[in-house]
Write an enzyme that holds these catalytic residues in place. Structure first.
Site, short mmCIF file in Angstrom:
data_model
loop_
_atom_site.label_atom_id
_atom_site.label_comp_id
_atom_site.label_asym_id
_atom_site.label_seq_id
_atom_site.Cartn_x
_atom_site.Cartn_y
_atom_site.Cartn_z
N ASP A 278 0.99 -1.14 -0.13
CA ASP A 278 -0.09 -0.16 -0.06
C ASP A 278 0.90 1.27 -0.25
OD1 ASP A 278 -2.14 -1.71 0.09
OD2 ASP A 278 -2.67 -1.19 1.88
N ARG B 108 1.73 4.25 16.53
CA ARG B 108 1.24 5.46 15.73
C ARG B 108 1.64 6.94 16.19
NH1 ARG B 108 1.63 1.88 11.84
NH2 ARG B 108 -0.18 0.80 11.31
N ASP C 30 -6.32 3.06 12.37
CA ASP C 30 -4.95 3.83 12.08
C ASP C 30 -5.04 4.93 11.38
OD1 ASP C 30 -3.40 1.89 13.46
OD2 ASP C 30 -2.93 0.81 11.43
N SER D 64 -3.11 -8.57 5.78
CA SER D 64 -2.44 -7.27 6.07
C SER D 64 -1.89 -7.22 7.56
CB SER D 64 -3.79 -6.22 6.13
OG SER D 64 -3.06 -5.09 6.71
N1 ARG Z 1 -6.71 -3.53 14.93
C1 ARG Z 1 -5.64 -3.18 15.18
C2 ARG Z 1 -5.73 -1.56 15.75
O1 ARG Z 1 -6.54 -1.05 15.28
C3 ARG Z 1 -4.81 -3.47 14.34
C4 ARG Z 1 -4.58 -2.82 12.93
C5 ARG Z 1 -3.29 -3.48 12.47
N2 ARG Z 1 -3.16 -3.11 10.91
C6 ARG Z 1 -2.75 -4.16 10.14
N3 ARG Z 1 -2.28 -3.49 8.95
N4 ARG Z 1 -2.97 -5.20 10.29
O2 ARG Z 1 -4.89 -1.15 16.30
#
Ligand code: ARG
Length: 399
Positions: A14, A94, A123, A174
């Site tokens: 991505d 993040r 995110d 992912s």
């Molecule tokens: N659901 C989790 C969060 O919101 C993990 C997100 C992970 N992203 C990924 N690309 N798998 O923190």
């Protein structure tokens, strides 16, 4: 629009595609930034990839120490888990990534920051809110939110632009990872009834036999892990070692349906062996050394703090205040926890501390204790007065 934009680059599909897309759509120069939060990945190779695709500059930022001190330590102290299960590895990294992006953007004279998040996840919220808090004057570019495109179409677009990809139809996951854990989404996992295919597990790939087990001892000082099996080693090393050792027993797998901030329920798999063990060990040490009122009140704050982190509200006064409270609570959280590791499971088997509030002479059921039973009777008499009164007035049984 022209000028420079700083892109949070991971080396994955991505964000690779985003380099091209931003150039095409916005005619901007892309600076690709790789933030090292301890993910086991070849960032140098990813850096080269960004340049090959057409970034004007690509930088690796070593944020491991900061991630440990400013994000992982507070999480251990706060026993941080979203919805009682997810140790928040992705969510915690993040705000740090945002901080680094903004710093680099200011240095490079960029007025825009870009990320590869989709419109359905958490995110994007964490990035956007973080950027707007630290740099309200910046433009935010999120190609995958502006451009609705499926995974298949992304792969096609990448091929068209000559971007090499390693996502195959067989491995459609992912993945996000850092020192604190690995998050896995998509593919067969999207049906919550499906058992996760074994090939998704990397950190918790089982190499031990089901009859094997072993004991470990983790030492904490003021809430922070400082030793493993009585040897003082740097906390980052303890986390790495625990990820490897506990991971080899298959410890640290989390399979859950969680509530995203934007209202969607999603099925997530996490691998976080060290986080699982350290948080449980830390919590058990707190049970030994903190008084009941503090423990119970802290529980409430822990839940609030986990929610704030998950919801992208790291850079807020409330989060700072919660951390200050939690720091203050850790003064006596020093001691050792003994844990047994076994097949897909771990159990706390012992605890000790110089600050233990456990008093054997009070707790024992043996003769010769120092507890006067008459005190209990008087205490309960007073404690129960209000309810006795309600009972007498006939107000307990619904009248
Ligand atoms: N659901 C989790 C969060 O919101 C993990 C997100 C992970 N992203 C990924 N690309 N798998 O923190």
């Amino acid at each position: 629009m022209s000028g420079k934009v700083v892109l949070a680059y991971s080396g994955g599909l991505d964000t690779s595609v985003s380099i091209n897309w931003i150039k095409e759509k916005y005619n901007m120069e892309v600076i690709a930034v790789l933030i090292d939060c301890g993910q086991p990945k070849d960032l140098k190779e990813a850096r080269k990839r960004a340049l090959d695709i057409g970034a004007i500059k690509s930088v690796i930022v070593d944020a491991k120490e900061e991630f440990l001190n400013d994000f992982i330590f507070p999480s251990i102290k706060a026993n941080l888990k979203y919805e009682k299960k997810y140790p928040l590895a992705t969510a915690l990294a993040r705000p740090l990534i945002v901080k680094k992006l903004v710093e680099i953007a200011r240095k490079e004279g960029a007025k825009a920051v870009a990320h590869g998040c989709t419109a359905k996840g958490n995110d994007q919220v964490r990035f956007d809110v973080g950027i707007r808090s630290l740099a309200p004057d910046f433009k935010i570019i999120a190609p995958f939110r502006e451009w609705s495109i499926s995974r298949e179409e992304t792969i096609k677009y990448a091929k068209k632009c000559g971007i090499k990809i390693n996502v195959t139809k067989k491995s459609p996951y992912s993945i996000d990872e850092n020192l604190w854990g690995r998050s896995i989404e998509c593919g067969a996992l999207e049906d919550p009834w499906n058992e996760p295919p074994d090939d998704i597990y990397i950190w918790t790939k089982i190499t031990k036999n089901s009859y094997e087990s072993e004991y470990i001892e983790i030492g904490f000082q003021e809430g922070i892990p400082v030793s493993l099996n009585n040897e003082n080693i740097p906390p980052a090393m303890i986390i790495k070692k625990l990820n490897e050792l506990a991971g080899s027993y298959g410890i640290g797998r989390i399979d859950m349906v969680e509530n995203r901030l934007i209202g969607i329920k999603s099925r997530e798999i996490y691998e976080s062996p060290a986080a699982e063990i350290l948080i449980e060990a830390h919590r058990q040490l707190e049970s030994l050394v903190l008084d009941r009122e503090l423990i119970h009140y802290k529980y409430l704050l822990e839940e609030k703090m986990a929610e704030l982190v998950y919801f992208g509200l790291w850079f807020t006064p409330l989060r700072k205040c919660l951390c200050a409270f939690i720091d203050e609570s850790q003064k006596y959280v020093t001691g050792i926890i003994k844990i047994k590791l076994e097949y897909k499971n771990f159990i706390v088997e012992g605890r000790k501390s110089d600050y233990s509030l456990y008093d054997k002479e009070l707790a024992t059921y043996d003769r010769g204790d120092k507890f006067d039973p008459k005190n209990s009777e008087s205490f309960i008499k007073i404690w129960g007065y209000p309810y006795e009164l309600l009972g007498r007035r006939g107000r307990i049984n619904g009248k």
